[in-house]
Design a protein around this motif. Structure first.
Motif, PDB file in Angstrom:
ATOM      1  N   SER A 305      43.701  42.719  38.803  1.00 36.15           N
ATOM      2  CA  SER A 305      43.551  42.468  37.369  1.00 36.15           C
ATOM      3  C   SER A 305      42.842  43.630  36.675  1.00 36.15           C
ATOM      4  O   SER A 305      43.039  43.852  35.467  1.00 36.15           O
ATOM      5  CB  SER A 305      42.773  41.165  37.135  1.00 36.15           C
ATOM      6  OG  SER A 305      41.477  41.248  37.706  1.00 36.15           O
ATOM      7  N   PHE A 306      42.049  44.390  37.416  1.00 39.09           N
ATOM      8  CA  PHE A 306      41.330  45.518  36.818  1.00 39.09           C
ATOM      9  C   PHE A 306      42.209  46.756  36.663  1.00 39.09           C
ATOM     10  O   PHE A 306      41.767  47.754  36.083  1.00 39.09           O
ATOM     11  CB  PHE A 306      40.083  45.853  37.636  1.00 39.09           C
ATOM     12  CG  PHE A 306      38.880  45.043  37.251  1.00 39.09           C
ATOM     13  CD1 PHE A 306      37.925  45.549  36.391  1.00 39.09           C
ATOM     14  CD2 PHE A 306      38.717  43.752  37.725  1.00 39.09           C
ATOM     15  CE1 PHE A 306      36.827  44.795  36.014  1.00 39.09           C
ATOM     16  CE2 PHE A 306      37.627  42.984  37.360  1.00 39.09           C
ATOM     17  CZ  PHE A 306      36.679  43.511  36.497  1.00 39.09           C
ATOM     18  N   ALA A 308      44.483  47.081  34.672  1.00 38.70           N
ATOM     19  CA  ALA A 308      44.763  47.231  33.243  1.00 38.70           C
ATOM     20  C   ALA A 308      43.508  47.497  32.426  1.00 38.70           C
ATOM     21  O   ALA A 308      43.569  47.539  31.195  1.00 38.70           O
ATOM     22  CB  ALA A 308      45.451  45.959  32.721  1.00 38.70           C
ATOM     23  N   PHE A 309      42.369  47.698  33.085  1.00 35.54           N
ATOM     24  CA  PHE A 309      41.116  47.867  32.341  1.00 35.54           C
ATOM     25  C   PHE A 309      41.143  49.169  31.545  1.00 35.54           C
ATOM     26  O   PHE A 309      41.534  50.217  32.073  1.00 35.54           O
ATOM     27  CB  PHE A 309      39.921  47.857  33.290  1.00 35.54           C
ATOM     28  CG  PHE A 309      38.608  47.683  32.583  1.00 35.54           C
ATOM     29  CD1 PHE A 309      38.117  46.420  32.314  1.00 35.54           C
ATOM     30  CD2 PHE A 309      37.882  48.781  32.144  1.00 35.54           C
ATOM     31  CE1 PHE A 309      36.918  46.251  31.645  1.00 35.54           C
ATOM     32  CE2 PHE A 309      36.689  48.624  31.471  1.00 35.54           C
ATOM     33  CZ  PHE A 309      36.208  47.353  31.215  1.00 35.54           C
ATOM     34  N   SER A 393      35.452  44.663  40.338  1.00 35.39           N
ATOM     35  CA  SER A 393      36.837  44.762  40.802  1.00 35.39           C
ATOM     36  C   SER A 393      36.983  44.555  42.300  1.00 35.39           C
ATOM     37  O   SER A 393      38.097  44.603  42.822  1.00 35.39           O
ATOM     38  CB  SER A 393      37.400  46.144  40.452  1.00 35.39           C
ATOM     39  OG  SER A 393      36.678  47.165  41.133  1.00 35.39           O
ATOM     40  N   TYR A 475      36.645  43.766  28.563  1.00 35.47           N
ATOM     41  CA  TYR A 475      36.930  42.842  29.655  1.00 35.47           C
ATOM     42  C   TYR A 475      37.810  41.697  29.167  1.00 35.47           C
ATOM     43  O   TYR A 475      38.766  41.296  29.858  1.00 35.47           O
ATOM     44  CB  TYR A 475      35.615  42.317  30.213  1.00 35.47           C
ATOM     45  CG  TYR A 475      35.773  41.310  31.338  1.00 35.47           C
ATOM     46  CD1 TYR A 475      36.439  41.651  32.509  1.00 35.47           C
ATOM     47  CD2 TYR A 475      35.259  40.022  31.218  1.00 35.47           C
ATOM     48  CE1 TYR A 475      36.587  40.734  33.534  1.00 35.47           C
ATOM     49  CE2 TYR A 475      35.406  39.098  32.239  1.00 35.47           C
ATOM     50  CZ  TYR A 475      36.063  39.458  33.396  1.00 35.47           C
ATOM     51  OH  TYR A 475      36.207  38.540  34.405  1.00 35.47           O
ATOM     52  N   THR A 478      41.342  42.789  28.802  1.00 33.13           N
ATOM     53  CA  THR A 478      41.989  42.918  30.114  1.00 33.13           C
ATOM     54  C   THR A 478      42.413  41.553  30.640  1.00 33.13           C
ATOM     55  O   THR A 478      43.530  41.389  31.145  1.00 33.13           O
ATOM     56  CB  THR A 478      41.043  43.611  31.110  1.00 33.13           C
ATOM     57  OG1 THR A 478      40.660  44.881  30.600  1.00 33.13           O
ATOM     58  CG2 THR A 478      41.713  43.783  32.462  1.00 33.13           C
ATOM     59  N   ARG A 479      41.535  40.578  30.546  1.00 28.00           N
ATOM     60  CA  ARG A 479      41.858  39.227  31.006  1.00 28.00           C
ATOM     61  C   ARG A 479      43.050  38.651  30.258  1.00 28.00           C
ATOM     62  O   ARG A 479      43.886  37.945  30.830  1.00 28.00           O
ATOM     63  CB  ARG A 479      40.658  38.320  30.852  1.00 28.00           C
ATOM     64  CG  ARG A 479      39.504  38.614  31.785  1.00 28.00           C
ATOM     65  CD  ARG A 479      38.456  37.526  31.733  1.00 28.00           C
ATOM     66  NE  ARG A 479      38.978  36.265  32.234  1.00 28.00           N
ATOM     67  CZ  ARG A 479      38.322  35.109  32.183  1.00 28.00           C
ATOM     68  NH1 ARG A 479      37.114  35.056  31.646  1.00 28.00           N
ATOM     69  NH2 ARG A 479      38.859  34.010  32.666  1.00 28.00           N
ATOM     70  N   GLN A 481      45.550  40.175  29.221  1.00 24.73           N
ATOM     71  CA  GLN A 481      46.812  40.800  29.634  1.00 24.73           C
ATOM     72  C   GLN A 481      47.308  40.311  30.979  1.00 24.73           C
ATOM     73  O   GLN A 481      48.442  40.559  31.355  1.00 24.73           O
ATOM     74  CB  GLN A 481      46.626  42.325  29.685  1.00 24.73           C
ATOM     75  CG  GLN A 481      46.320  42.965  28.353  1.00 24.73           C
ATOM     76  CD  GLN A 481      46.068  44.461  28.487  1.00 24.73           C
ATOM     77  OE1 GLN A 481      46.745  45.142  29.254  1.00 24.73           O
ATOM     78  NE2 GLN A 481      45.084  44.969  27.761  1.00 24.73           N
TER      79      GLN A 481
END
Length: 482
Positions: A305-306, A308-309, A393, A475, A478-479, A481
């Protein structure tokens, strides 16, 4: 065909010691002549050592050569792809076997397999021994067959397997084989010369097995009694300082484990401190097991998931962080301690890492790379695993929204400002708590302390509240997305 005079090669890597060295012990028991061989191998996919670690390696090899010489052995140095070099030495020396201690990492195992194949074709025996871990990674698996990604159940599983085997004694006498062509230590180019930036390292550390054993003994005799309560105080000498010795195998984890357990048995009042200390050894083990399952730990987010940070590319901010000029005293103290000594207090490591990835929104990999180059204890498992832990992460990671306030951390763990005074001396004239937040001092207080913000000491490169708000917003985006 090999005869009784054919030597055994002991391939040395991250085990630069004589005691509790299974490969060396087994080779010595045969009575055969021995070639103790270290190969400096920076060929991909092996990760080249950083500058500070290379300096340490040079000192450790020098100490090991002296230790081997004292019991009749010699150290042969070579450089190049390990499998190729060792096969060449084995052929030239007409060796009958090559022994080594395992390293449970993908690139090292690949080198071991390549070496075994080459030796098999030559009719040379290849024998490996349990490596630098308390427990082999294959022994700690979840129901899905994968390694555990939460520390507490991992460490409970390790302890439930029982104490590791008792450390092996150092050989008292070795038979050195006939000399073979090799490198001089200076020829390996491990130590800096122009410029020689290692003065602070020399003042701070004494590498080598003898120094490592002395440090462990002194810590268990005098320091461990305050470990649980004082280990987070950066200005106090309350930690063991064993991490670089462990990193290069001047001590084995088994030696540390058993010595600590013996100290607790001798002094039951130390049980809680010993338990906390051993859990730190367990964290090193946990990180190494993570690396076993994730060879790309230093380059890839364990939590996808990170990916896309929205990390920021900010070279000036990164440079200010690297040289200890952020305007936050505890951050700057830690980064200056790192540059001068090749180490940083563990609590401060967390603070400076949080500042980089959350206040500045700079990719954790940039911080990991800087630590890899400047830490004498830069470990292929612990360094990236700890950075990913702070970034949120990684495995068993701190939640991203846990953002350290560097001022509160300073006030809590360095209440009198002793740590800041040592590493940021331009602020030494400010009393606590102003030394932790010099921007809040009045003009008179600053003048009295001979501090000119933005001149003798930088103003903060970012305001904490604004940084926290920006980090949490990034953050949340990002979540959204995922």
């Amino acid at each position: 065909m090999a005869d009784q005079h054919s030597p055994i090669i002991v391939w040395l890597r991250e085990d630069l010691r004589l005691s509790d060295h299974p490969a060396l012990y087994a080779a010595a028991k045969t009575g055969a002549p021995m070639i103790c061989l270290y190969v400096l191998d920076d060929t991909p996919p092996l990760r080249p050592l950083g500058g500070a670690a290379r300096w340490w390696l040079a000192q450790s090899l020098r100490a090991l050569a002296n230790g081997l010489q004292a019991v009749g052995g010699t150290l042969l140095l070579r450089r190049g792809p390990a499998a190729k070099v060792i096969a060449e030495v084995a052929g030239r020396a007409k060796a009958k076997a090559v022994f080594w201690n395992e390293i449970a990492q993908a690139p090292h195992r690949a080198a071991e397999r390549a070496l075994s194949a080459s030796l098999h074709e030559m009719g040379v025996e290849a024998q490996s021994f349990p490596g630098d871990l308390l427990v082999r990674p294959e022994a700690i698996r979840g129901k899905d067959g994968k390694g555990l990604r939460v520390f507490t159940p991992f460490w409970k599983r390790v302890l439930a397997l029982g104490d590791p085997s008792v450390p092996l004694p150092a050989p008292t006498a070795l038979r050195a084989a006939l000399p073979q062509p090799g490198e001089q230590l200076a020829g390996l180019g491990l130590e800096p010369t122009k410029p020689d930036w290692a003065g602070g390292l020399r003042e701070t550390w004494q590498p080598g097995e003898t120094a490592a054993q002395g440090r462990l003994k002194a810590f268990l005799a005098d320091g461990i009694g305050s470990y649980a309560n004082e280990r987070d105080r950066p200005h106090r000498d309350a930690t063991s300082g064993l991490s670089p010795h462990l990193r290069f195998g001047e001590l084995s984890p088994r030696q540390i484990f058993h010595a600590a357990r013996f100290a607790a048995a001798e002094h039951p009042s130390l049980a809680a401190d010993v338990g906390k200390f051993l859990s730190e050894l367990g964290w090193r083990e946990f990180c190494r097991h993570l690396l076993f399952d994730h060879p790309d730990l230093s380059t890839r987010n364990l939590q996808s998931s990170f990916d896309a940070f929205p990390w920021r590319h900010d070279a000036p901010a990164l440079g200010a962080w690297q040289c200890g000029a952020t305007g936050y005293p505890i951050v700057d103290a830690g980064m200056r301690q790192l540059w001068q000594t090749g180490t940083m207090h563990n609590r401060v490591r967390m603070v400076v890492a949080s500042f980089l990835v959350k206040h500045l929104l700079i990719d954790w990999r940039a911080g990991e790379a800087w630590f890899w180059d400047t830490l004498v204890d830069a470990d292929a498992g612990s360094n990236p695993a700890n950075w990913q832990w702070v970034a949120g992460s990684g495995a068993d990671a701190a939640p991203y929204f846990r953002i350290f306030n560097p001022v509160l951390q300073c006030e809590k763990f360095d209440p009198d400002g002793d740590y800041v005074q040592r590493w940021v001396p331009e602020l030494a004239g400010l009393p606590a708590p102003l030394i932790h937040r010099p921007w809040s001092a009045s003009p008179i207080e600053l003048a009295s302390a001979q501090v000119k913000l933005g001149v003798t000491y930088p103003a903060p490169i970012i305001e904490h509240k604004a940084a926290r708000t920006r980090a949490l917003a990034a953050y949340q985006r990002t979540r959204a997305q995922v």
